[in-house]
Design an enzyme around this catalytic site. Structure first.
Site, PDB file in Angstrom:
ATOM      1  N   HIS A   1      42.532  52.140  28.889  1.00 27.23           N
ATOM      2  CA  HIS A   1      42.608  52.062  30.184  1.00 27.23           C
ATOM      3  C   HIS A   1      43.387  52.956  30.833  1.00 27.23           C
ATOM      4  CE1 HIS A   1      41.719  47.745  29.164  1.00 27.23           C
ATOM      5  NE2 HIS A   1      40.506  48.082  29.277  1.00 27.23           N
TER       6      HIS A   1
ATOM      7  N   CYS B   1      48.121  66.070  46.337  1.00 27.01           N
ATOM      8  CA  CYS B   1      47.951  67.121  45.214  1.00 27.01           C
ATOM      9  C   CYS B   1      48.594  68.686  45.785  1.00 27.01           C
ATOM     10  CB  CYS B   1      46.494  67.252  44.991  1.00 27.01           C
ATOM     11  SG  CYS B   1      45.908  68.538  43.939  1.00 27.01           S
TER      12      CYS B   1
ATOM     13  N   TYR C   1      51.890  50.397  41.397  1.00 27.34           N
ATOM     14  CA  TYR C   1      52.136  51.532  40.375  1.00 27.34           C
ATOM     15  C   TYR C   1      53.410  51.996  40.021  1.00 27.34           C
ATOM     16  CZ  TYR C   1      47.386  50.104  38.945  1.00 27.34           C
ATOM     17  OH  TYR C   1      46.326  49.371  38.545  1.00 27.34           O
TER      18      TYR C   1
ATOM     19  N   ASN D   1      49.050  36.160  17.990  1.00 28.43           N
ATOM     20  CA  ASN D   1      49.280  35.950  19.791  1.00 28.43           C
ATOM     21  C   ASN D   1      49.993  34.504  19.731  1.00 28.43           C
ATOM     22  OD1 ASN D   1      48.752  34.983  22.440  1.00 28.43           O
ATOM     23  ND2 ASN D   1      47.040  36.365  22.483  1.00 28.43           N
TER      24      ASN D   1
ATOM     25  N   GLN E   1      44.816  48.298  24.988  1.00 27.96           N
ATOM     26  CA  GLN E   1      44.703  48.251  26.510  1.00 27.96           C
ATOM     27  C   GLN E   1      45.659  48.647  27.465  1.00 27.96           C
ATOM     28  OE1 GLN E   1      42.062  44.483  26.895  1.00 27.96           O
ATOM     29  NE2 GLN E   1      43.374  44.045  24.907  1.00 27.96           N
ATOM     30  N   ASN E   2      46.932  48.797  26.738  1.00 26.48           N
ATOM     31  CA  ASN E   2      48.198  48.966  27.469  1.00 26.48           C
ATOM     32  C   ASN E   2      48.321  50.290  28.348  1.00 26.48           C
ATOM     33  OD1 ASN E   2      48.805  46.480  26.801  1.00 26.48           O
ATOM     34  ND2 ASN E   2      50.234  47.023  25.206  1.00 26.48           N
TER      35      ASN E   2
HETATM   36  C1  BV8 Z   1      33.753  47.911  33.644  1.00 31.06           C
HETATM   37  C2  BV8 Z   1      44.429  49.149  33.716  1.00 31.06           C
HETATM   38  C3  BV8 Z   1      31.979  48.254  34.664  1.00 31.06           C
HETATM   39  C4  BV8 Z   1      44.845  49.118  35.141  1.00 31.06           C
HETATM   40  C5  BV8 Z   1      43.144  47.445  33.268  1.00 31.06           C
HETATM   41  C6  BV8 Z   1      32.781  42.409  38.238  1.00 31.06           C
HETATM   42  C7  BV8 Z   1      32.820  43.880  38.796  1.00 31.06           C
HETATM   43  C8  BV8 Z   1      32.972  44.994  37.968  1.00 31.06           C
HETATM   44  C9  BV8 Z   1      33.385  44.736  36.529  1.00 31.06           C
HETATM   45  C10 BV8 Z   1      33.511  43.439  36.143  1.00 31.06           C
HETATM   46  C11 BV8 Z   1      33.219  42.336  36.993  1.00 31.06           C
HETATM   47  N1  BV8 Z   1      33.273  41.033  36.224  1.00 31.06           N
HETATM   48  C12 BV8 Z   1      33.693  41.488  34.821  1.00 31.06           C
HETATM   49  C13 BV8 Z   1      33.811  42.824  34.869  1.00 31.06           C
HETATM   50  C14 BV8 Z   1      34.327  43.548  33.766  1.00 31.06           C
HETATM   51  C15 BV8 Z   1      35.611  43.688  34.032  1.00 31.06           C
HETATM   52  C16 BV8 Z   1      36.328  42.571  33.302  1.00 31.06           C
HETATM   53  O1  BV8 Z   1      36.471  42.317  31.907  1.00 31.06           O
HETATM   54  N2  BV8 Z   1      36.964  41.532  34.199  1.00 31.06           N
HETATM   55  C17 BV8 Z   1      37.699  40.385  33.574  1.00 31.06           C
HETATM   56  C18 BV8 Z   1      39.057  40.239  34.007  1.00 31.06           C
HETATM   57  C19 BV8 Z   1      36.768  39.449  33.740  1.00 31.06           C
HETATM   58  N3  BV8 Z   1      35.995  45.037  33.255  1.00 31.06           N
HETATM   59  C20 BV8 Z   1      36.047  45.957  34.063  1.00 31.06           C
HETATM   60  O2  BV8 Z   1      36.015  45.995  35.107  1.00 31.06           O
HETATM   61  C21 BV8 Z   1      36.076  47.186  33.211  1.00 31.06           C
HETATM   62  N4  BV8 Z   1      35.199  48.323  33.558  1.00 31.06           N
HETATM   63  O3  BV8 Z   1      33.380  46.721  33.009  1.00 31.06           O
HETATM   64  O4  BV8 Z   1      33.072  48.876  34.378  1.00 31.06           O
HETATM   65  C22 BV8 Z   1      30.963  49.509  34.508  1.00 31.06           C
HETATM   66  C23 BV8 Z   1      30.069  49.408  33.837  1.00 31.06           C
HETATM   67  C24 BV8 Z   1      29.159  50.743  34.004  1.00 31.06           C
HETATM   68  C25 BV8 Z   1      29.489  51.674  34.992  1.00 31.06           C
HETATM   69  C26 BV8 Z   1      30.251  51.391  36.185  1.00 31.06           C
HETATM   70  C27 BV8 Z   1      31.314  50.382  35.817  1.00 31.06           C
HETATM   71  C28 BV8 Z   1      37.387  47.780  33.229  1.00 31.06           C
HETATM   72  C29 BV8 Z   1      38.553  46.825  32.719  1.00 31.06           C
HETATM   73  C30 BV8 Z   1      39.762  47.851  32.643  1.00 31.06           C
HETATM   74  C31 BV8 Z   1      40.686  47.258  33.984  1.00 31.06           C
HETATM   75  N5  BV8 Z   1      42.151  48.011  33.837  1.00 31.06           N
HETATM   76  N6  BV8 Z   1      44.180  47.937  33.215  1.00 31.06           N
HETATM   77  C32 BV8 Z   1      46.429  48.410  35.195  1.00 31.06           C
HETATM   78  O5  BV8 Z   1      46.879  47.997  34.096  1.00 31.06           O
HETATM   79  O6  BV8 Z   1      46.874  48.167  36.085  1.00 31.06           O
HETATM   80  S1  BV8 Z   1      43.040  46.017  32.375  1.00 31.06           S
HETATM   81  C33 BV8 Z   1      44.225  45.352  32.231  1.00 31.06           C
HETATM   82  O7  BV8 Z   1      43.914  44.002  31.655  1.00 31.06           O
HETATM   83  C34 BV8 Z   1      45.517  45.597  31.285  1.00 31.06           C
HETATM   84  O8  BV8 Z   1      45.197  46.930  30.855  1.00 31.06           O
HETATM   85  C35 BV8 Z   1      45.722  44.677  30.219  1.00 31.06           C
HETATM   86  O9  BV8 Z   1      45.935  45.222  29.229  1.00 31.06           O
HETATM   87  C36 BV8 Z   1      44.066  44.108  30.196  1.00 31.06           C
HETATM   88  C37 BV8 Z   1      43.848  42.957  29.518  1.00 31.06           C
HETATM   89  O10 BV8 Z   1      44.984  42.117  29.462  1.00 31.06           O
HETATM   90  P1  BV8 Z   1      45.899  41.714  28.029  1.00 31.06           P
HETATM   91  O11 BV8 Z   1      46.542  43.115  27.634  1.00 31.06           O
HETATM   92  O12 BV8 Z   1      45.222  40.988  27.291  1.00 31.06           O
HETATM   93  O13 BV8 Z   1      47.046  40.956  28.891  1.00 31.06           O
HETATM   94  P2  BV8 Z   1      47.227  39.543  29.348  1.00 31.06           P
HETATM   95  O14 BV8 Z   1      48.386  39.375  30.185  1.00 31.06           O
HETATM   96  O15 BV8 Z   1      45.799  38.976  29.919  1.00 31.06           O
HETATM   97  O16 BV8 Z   1      47.249  38.617  28.116  1.00 31.06           O
HETATM   98  C38 BV8 Z   1      48.586  38.703  27.131  1.00 31.06           C
HETATM   99  C39 BV8 Z   1      48.262  38.301  26.014  1.00 31.06           C
HETATM  100  O17 BV8 Z   1      49.552  38.304  25.179  1.00 31.06           O
HETATM  101  C40 BV8 Z   1      48.147  36.615  26.135  1.00 31.06           C
HETATM  102  O18 BV8 Z   1      47.074  36.148  25.250  1.00 31.06           O
HETATM  103  C41 BV8 Z   1      49.548  36.002  25.746  1.00 31.06           C
HETATM  104  O19 BV8 Z   1      49.340  34.864  24.912  1.00 31.06           O
HETATM  105  C42 BV8 Z   1      49.927  37.142  24.880  1.00 31.06           C
HETATM  106  N7  BV8 Z   1      51.139  37.297  24.427  1.00 31.06           N
HETATM  107  C43 BV8 Z   1      52.382  37.155  25.555  1.00 31.06           C
HETATM  108  N8  BV8 Z   1      53.553  37.257  24.958  1.00 31.06           N
HETATM  109  C44 BV8 Z   1      53.258  37.740  23.653  1.00 31.06           C
HETATM  110  C45 BV8 Z   1      51.929  37.697  23.275  1.00 31.06           C
HETATM  111  N9  BV8 Z   1      51.359  37.800  22.259  1.00 31.06           N
HETATM  112  C46 BV8 Z   1      52.156  38.015  21.212  1.00 31.06           C
HETATM  113  N10 BV8 Z   1      53.680  38.370  21.339  1.00 31.06           N
HETATM  114  C47 BV8 Z   1      54.203  38.026  22.289  1.00 31.06           C
HETATM  115  N11 BV8 Z   1      55.761  38.061  22.691  1.00 31.06           N
HETATM  116 ZN    ZN Z   2      43.641  68.397  44.171  1.00 31.40          ZN
END
Ligand code: BV8
Ligand code: ZN
Length: 241
Positions: free
Chosen positions: A118, A146, A66, A212, A100-101
């Site tokens: 996020h 802290c 990070y 995209n 989401q960023n």
């Molecule tokens: C939740 C912060 C549950 C951190 C991020 C098993 C266990 C637990 C949860 C799950 C599980 N299975 C599935 C889940 C749900 C999980 C999930 O969705 N997993 C996915 C991978 C299957 N979600 C979660 O865990 C969420 N929480 O569900 O909680 C719960 C419910 C109730 C009670 C308790 C718990 C939390 C999700 C948040 C995770 N944190 N970020 C960090 O950044 O370090 S998400 C992370 O992915 C980033 O924030 C990012 O923004 C996000 C999404 O990715 P994208 O932004 O889409 O980026 P990516 O690289 O994927 O794609 C880029 C795109 O841009 C591509 O399409 C590309 O073609 C395009 N591109 C590239 N260049 C360009 C372009 N387009 C245009 N112009 C360009 N130049």
């Molecule tokens: Zn503290």
């Protein structure tokens, strides 16, 4: 070109517009996307580091990841895509920006009231007393603690398996439910619940436009796909609005 004109017409006609952005809008600022080629960090998959389990097991490694991203984002600049969205805000009746960023480049480009689903890289939170502080411009120790209670600090982002900030999620869902047009920019649409906002918009009868570089799981379902770079397409759209 007529697709662009079509998109601009649809946006201008929409009384309310919501925009959902992902890592792709920051790609032209030099920020590696999560899943693209640049999505690897020192050979490690960010998905394996962005979890509470990884932090519990090896907080120093997760902080290294990070802090590297914080430095990268601090040196980066918003690109014409981020700036075009600030122009949308002045040309459209109502615009809600949901991201989401975690890089705060929308805010540095001048966007206000950004809904950060996020969290972000600069808000740091104490694992003990939950005190949060803005660490912009600050260099953090390899294992920051802290000042108030001495416990370990953590990045103020939402990790996989963690719930999104309820107030932010609520505001995003409400905005998308009431919008007439949702613009989805630069997201692979695989992370939930954020990606579910597309179905929410469609369920509310809204028009959905995707910008995209390549097809995604929502490309076949949206009303219009503008294939290309966000930093090129968004300014063209802003000029047509
Ligand atoms: C939740 C912060 C549950 C951190 C991020 C098993 C266990 C637990 C949860 C799950 C599980 N299975 C599935 C889940 C749900 C999980 C999930 O969705 N997993 C996915 C991978 C299957 N979600 C979660 O865990 C969420 N929480 O569900 O909680 C719960 C419910 C109730 C009670 C308790 C718990 C939390 C999700 C948040 C995770 N944190 N970020 C960090 O950044 O370090 S998400 C992370 O992915 C980033 O924030 C990012 O923004 C996000 C999404 O990715 P994208 O932004 O889409 O980026 P990516 O690289 O994927 O794609 C880029 C795109 O841009 C591509 O399409 C590309 O073609 C395009 N591109 C590239 N260049 C360009 C372009 N387009 C245009 N112009 C360009 N130049
Ligand atoms: Zn503290």
């Amino acid at each position: 070109m007529n697709e662009l004109k079509n998109a601009a017409r649809l946006m201008a006609q929409a009384s309310q517009v919501a925009v959902l952005t992902g890592a792709g809008i920051s790609a032209e600022s030099g920020i590696p996307t999560f899943r693209g080629l640049g999505g690897l960090w020192n050979g490690r998959d960010p998905m394996s580091l962005a979890t509470p389990q990884a932090f519990a097991a090896n907080p120093e490694l997760v902080w290294e990841f990070y802090n590297w991203r914080r430095e990268l984002v601090t040196r980066a600049e918003p690109n014409p895509g981020h700036r075009a969205l600030t122009k949308f805000a002045s040309n459209l009746t109502s615009l809600t920006l949901v991201t989401q960023n975690v890089d705060r480049l929308h805010q540095r480009a001048g966007s206000r009231d950004v809904l950060e689903l996020h969290g972000n890289l600069f808000d740091v939170r104490c694992t003990g007393c939950a005190q949060t502080f803005d660490s912009v411009g600050k260099t953090l120790a390899p294992l920051p603690h802290c000042e108030a209670c001495g416990q370990l600090l953590r990045p103020g982002v939402v990790w996989f398996g963690e719930t999104l900030p309820p107030d932010v999620w609520e505001a995003a869902e409400t905005a998308v439910r009431h919008t007439r047009l949702l613009l989805v920019v630069g997201t692979s649409a695989v992370v939930y619940p954020a990606a579910g906002l597309v179905a929410t918009a469609q369920g509310a009868g809204s028009t959905v436009i995707e910008i995209n570089l390549e097809p995604t799981p929502i490309s076949d379902e949206v009303d219009l796909v503008l294939q290309g770079k966000a930093a090129e397409i968004l300014p063209l759209l802003a000029d047509l609005l």
